[in-house]
Design a protein around this motif. Sequence first.
Motif, mmCIF file in Angstrom:
data_model
loop_
_atom_site.group_PDB
_atom_site.id
_atom_site.type_symbol
_atom_site.label_atom_id
_atom_site.label_comp_id
_atom_site.label_asym_id
_atom_site.label_seq_id
_atom_site.Cartn_x
_atom_site.Cartn_y
_atom_site.Cartn_z
ATOM 1 N N LEU A 148 0.672 -1.171 0.021
ATOM 2 C CA LEU A 148 -0.128 -0.046 -0.070
ATOM 3 C C LEU A 148 0.934 1.235 0.056
ATOM 4 C CD1 LEU A 148 -2.707 1.619 0.534
ATOM 5 C CD2 LEU A 148 -2.457 1.119 2.733
ATOM 6 N N LEU A 149 1.898 1.417 0.567
ATOM 7 C CA LEU A 149 2.760 2.500 0.970
ATOM 8 C C LEU A 149 3.460 2.741 -0.535
ATOM 9 C CD1 LEU A 149 4.066 4.564 2.866
ATOM 10 C CD2 LEU A 149 5.745 2.839 3.239
ATOM 11 N N PHE A 150 4.111 1.762 -0.905
ATOM 12 C CA PHE A 150 4.808 1.970 -2.176
ATOM 13 C C PHE A 150 4.277 2.213 -3.386
ATOM 14 C CE2 PHE A 150 8.163 0.275 0.767
ATOM 15 C CZ PHE A 150 9.265 1.235 0.228
ATOM 16 N N TYR A 151 3.007 1.636 -3.756
ATOM 17 C CA TYR A 151 1.966 1.820 -4.775
ATOM 18 C C TYR A 151 1.670 3.250 -4.474
ATOM 19 C CZ TYR A 151 1.754 -2.438 -7.156
ATOM 20 O OH TYR A 151 1.773 -3.646 -7.999
ATOM 21 N N THR A 152 1.130 3.539 -3.334
ATOM 22 C CA THR A 152 0.528 4.944 -3.340
ATOM 23 C C THR A 152 1.589 6.052 -3.506
ATOM 24 O OG1 THR A 152 -0.920 3.966 -1.653
ATOM 25 C CG2 THR A 152 -0.990 6.262 -1.516
ATOM 26 N N LEU A 153 2.684 5.962 -2.602
ATOM 27 C CA LEU A 153 3.886 7.057 -2.895
ATOM 28 C C LEU A 153 4.290 6.961 -4.350
ATOM 29 C CD1 LEU A 153 6.183 6.404 0.210
ATOM 30 C CD2 LEU A 153 4.587 8.257 -0.275
ATOM 31 N N PHE A 154 4.263 5.918 -5.213
ATOM 32 C CA PHE A 154 4.922 5.926 -6.465
ATOM 33 C C PHE A 154 4.245 7.080 -7.370
ATOM 34 C CE2 PHE A 154 4.226 4.444 -11.009
ATOM 35 C CZ PHE A 154 5.434 4.650 -11.259
ATOM 36 N N GLY A 155 2.697 6.734 -7.204
ATOM 37 C CA GLY A 155 1.808 7.686 -8.035
ATOM 38 C C GLY A 155 1.786 9.305 -7.519
ATOM 39 N N SER A 156 1.930 9.239 -6.119
ATOM 40 C CA SER A 156 1.613 10.444 -5.474
ATOM 41 C C SER A 156 3.017 11.543 -5.899
ATOM 42 C CB SER A 156 1.740 10.434 -4.078
ATOM 43 O OG SER A 156 0.521 9.751 -3.616
ATOM 44 N N MET A 157 4.078 10.775 -6.074
ATOM 45 C CA MET A 157 5.231 11.618 -6.750
ATOM 46 C C MET A 157 4.989 12.340 -7.820
ATOM 47 S SD MET A 157 7.385 11.916 -4.186
ATOM 48 C CE MET A 157 6.195 12.037 -3.055
ATOM 49 N N ALA A 158 4.325 11.729 -8.788
ATOM 50 C CA ALA A 158 4.155 12.230 -9.987
ATOM 51 C C ALA A 158 3.009 13.399 -10.041
ATOM 52 C CB ALA A 158 3.416 11.336 -10.981
ATOM 53 N N LEU A 159 2.118 13.054 -9.139
ATOM 54 C CA LEU A 159 0.935 14.131 -8.737
ATOM 55 C C LEU A 159 1.472 15.397 -8.274
ATOM 56 C CD1 LEU A 159 -1.934 15.179 -8.816
ATOM 57 C CD2 LEU A 159 -2.415 13.906 -6.473
ATOM 58 N N LEU A 160 2.386 15.321 -7.192
ATOM 59 C CA LEU A 160 3.184 16.442 -6.480
ATOM 60 C C LEU A 160 3.945 17.289 -7.601
ATOM 61 C CD1 LEU A 160 3.781 18.148 -4.004
ATOM 62 C CD2 LEU A 160 5.709 16.488 -3.649
ATOM 63 N N THR A 161 4.647 16.478 -8.333
ATOM 64 C CA THR A 161 5.349 16.939 -9.559
ATOM 65 C C THR A 161 4.476 17.727 -10.429
ATOM 66 O OG1 THR A 161 6.805 15.458 -9.339
ATOM 67 C CG2 THR A 161 7.300 17.101 -11.268
ATOM 68 N N ALA A 162 3.297 17.397 -10.881
ATOM 69 C CA ALA A 162 2.457 18.062 -11.787
ATOM 70 C C ALA A 162 1.721 19.288 -10.976
ATOM 71 C CB ALA A 162 1.325 16.965 -11.944
ATOM 72 N N LEU A 163 1.421 19.169 -9.679
ATOM 73 C CA LEU A 163 0.928 20.439 -8.938
ATOM 74 C C LEU A 163 1.884 21.643 -8.986
ATOM 75 C CD1 LEU A 163 -1.006 18.702 -6.123
ATOM 76 C CD2 LEU A 163 -1.833 19.526 -8.145
ATOM 77 N N LEU A 164 3.104 21.318 -8.556
ATOM 78 C CA LEU A 164 4.287 22.089 -8.685
ATOM 79 C C LEU A 164 4.360 22.995 -10.004
ATOM 80 C CD1 LEU A 164 6.959 20.544 -6.468
ATOM 81 C CD2 LEU A 164 5.390 22.198 -5.712
ATOM 82 N N PHE A 165 4.480 22.281 -11.003
ATOM 83 C CA PHE A 165 4.552 22.754 -12.440
ATOM 84 C C PHE A 165 3.358 23.583 -12.685
ATOM 85 C CE2 PHE A 165 2.691 22.167 -16.758
ATOM 86 C CZ PHE A 165 3.656 22.773 -17.409
ATOM 87 N N PHE A 166 2.140 23.051 -12.208
ATOM 88 C CA PHE A 166 0.901 24.094 -12.579
ATOM 89 C C PHE A 166 0.990 25.153 -11.691
ATOM 90 C CE2 PHE A 166 -3.333 25.159 -11.489
ATOM 91 C CZ PHE A 166 -4.142 25.213 -12.929
ATOM 92 N N HIS A 167 1.314 25.223 -10.603
ATOM 93 C CA HIS A 167 1.369 26.541 -9.877
ATOM 94 C C HIS A 167 2.509 27.469 -10.520
ATOM 95 C CE1 HIS A 167 2.334 29.076 -6.258
ATOM 96 N NE2 HIS A 167 1.059 28.957 -6.167
ATOM 97 N N GLU A 168 3.408 26.789 -10.826
ATOM 98 C CA GLU A 168 4.413 27.658 -11.676
ATOM 99 C C GLU A 168 3.923 28.545 -12.839
ATOM 100 O OE1 GLU A 168 8.153 29.542 -11.419
ATOM 101 O OE2 GLU A 168 7.581 28.201 -10.062
ATOM 102 N N THR A 169 3.075 27.599 -13.448
ATOM 103 C CA THR A 169 2.753 28.087 -14.822
ATOM 104 C C THR A 169 1.563 28.818 -14.715
ATOM 105 O OG1 THR A 169 3.113 25.942 -15.750
ATOM 106 C CG2 THR A 169 1.904 27.135 -17.078
ATOM 107 N N PHE A 170 0.463 28.563 -13.811
ATOM 108 C CA PHE A 170 -0.695 29.475 -13.784
ATOM 109 C C PHE A 170 -0.549 30.126 -12.383
ATOM 110 C CE2 PHE A 170 -1.772 25.690 -16.351
ATOM 111 C CZ PHE A 170 -2.012 26.249 -17.404
ATOM 112 N N GLY A 171 0.082 30.137 -11.518
ATOM 113 C CA GLY A 171 0.015 31.014 -10.195
ATOM 114 C C GLY A 171 -1.005 30.864 -9.334
ATOM 115 N N THR A 172 -1.948 29.656 -9.508
ATOM 116 C CA THR A 172 -2.889 29.335 -8.522
ATOM 117 C C THR A 172 -3.022 27.740 -8.615
ATOM 118 O OG1 THR A 172 -5.398 29.550 -7.934
ATOM 119 C CG2 THR A 172 -4.681 29.683 -10.352
ATOM 120 N N LEU A 173 -3.464 27.589 -7.312
ATOM 121 C CA LEU A 173 -4.060 25.698 -7.243
ATOM 122 C C LEU A 173 -5.417 25.793 -6.692
ATOM 123 C CD1 LEU A 173 -0.712 24.316 -5.585
ATOM 124 C CD2 LEU A 173 -1.607 23.820 -7.891
#
Length: 454
Positions: A148-173
């Motif tokens: 459970l831990l490793f499957y969830t963390l694997f997907g979550s790292m991609a989501l966190l990276t995407a959110l950081l990119f989105f905030h950098e591009t559009f300035g809001t979350l």
Amino acid sequence: MLMITIPLLTLLVSAWLAPAKRLWEITTAQALIIAIASMTWFCVQGTLPSLNPYLFIDEISSPLVVLTCWLTAPTLLASQSKLSKQPIPRQRAYIFTIIMLQTTTLLAFMADNMMLFFIMFESTMIPTLIIITRWGAQKERMLAGTYLLFYTLFGSMALLTALLFFHETFGTLSMSLMKGAFMEYSSSTCMTTWWAACFVAFLVKMPLYGVHLWLPKAHVEAPIAGSMILAGTLLKLGGYGILRIGVMINDTFLTTATPLIVFALFGVLLSAILCSRQTDLKSLIAFSSVSHMGLVIAASMIKTEWSIAGAMILMISHGLISSALFCLANTSYERTNTRTLILLQGSQIILPLAAAWWLMAALLNMALPPSPNFIGEMSILASLFQWSNLTLLLTGVSIIFTTAYSLYLFWSSQREHLPSHIKFLPPVQTREHILLALHIIPALTLTLKPGLLF
């Protein structure tokens, strides 16, 4: 918001301060009060104004929030039999962990800011791990927790990276502000990569067939409350995330989603076939969840009105019915100390009322008309057929196998001859009948007005 917040805080305090003799009664009664109070959110039209700028409730989140509140009391009722024999501090810790898990799930469903949603999305993993690894019945629970831990963390790292990119591009979350920003962008390679990164975490959580291996292990090793919450609400976090991101994404992304829709439909079929081969009762119910969630994934990607409505109805009805099936599995396990189907056959002779609950749950699980499962699946199948006529072949075969494993589930656990080693089974308690009624009656009631869910 205060109508739910104050009772929820009181419930967290009650887990530690309530008198030991009345601990379960007080916490269960408070959870039922919260569930009844949450019913007002069924009437949400548009977005409900909130006291907090980071929290909101709209048509997508309100049915899932009500489901989360509703399932809190049954999880406590189901756990009472086993946990009441343990030391009081351990009972209090168990109840507090369950309530914390439901609270973080509620906050995830109500989050307006995507970063807050991510934090709550990940926070649900901590109490889930504690419940599985601390109160699981077998030594394999540590392996299940690791999966459970490793499957969830694997997907979550991609989501966190995407959110950081989105905030950098559009300035809001903020979800309220990001819808317009997304519609202006076409399906460029960069945005398609962002879209894929966002969906990885949600597809693991659903889970999509292929990244589902953590789910059967977690279900088999978890105590009854863990299985009920996993099936009832935690899997829905993935569906909720897909629906949220789907609203923000331009329709030009639909062509990119075609392979994922086809793979999800193959996953529905393969999971249904695997269900027909299971010998462990909880494992069979877990694989049926993978099959149902595959339909939700496909429907969420198509993004038509019928598909979104069908996905919402199927998520809510699956949350109730799958949780009821785990309750029934626990009822059998507490009396026989086994989950092997061949050793459970013939139970109907001794426990006829429990067999009636089994029959209702199995029929609702296989989408017997006019159950909410049927309404949801028909809406999804109609939108899939409109998207491509070839999907009729996959979905048709899947329906045949779904019917087959649902009948196999009922027949193997209730019919045939009673095994010779079973001489006596204690009768089903009133507490267990109430527990099952809290699942089945709402599912039947939603048949009268499925429009509450979309």
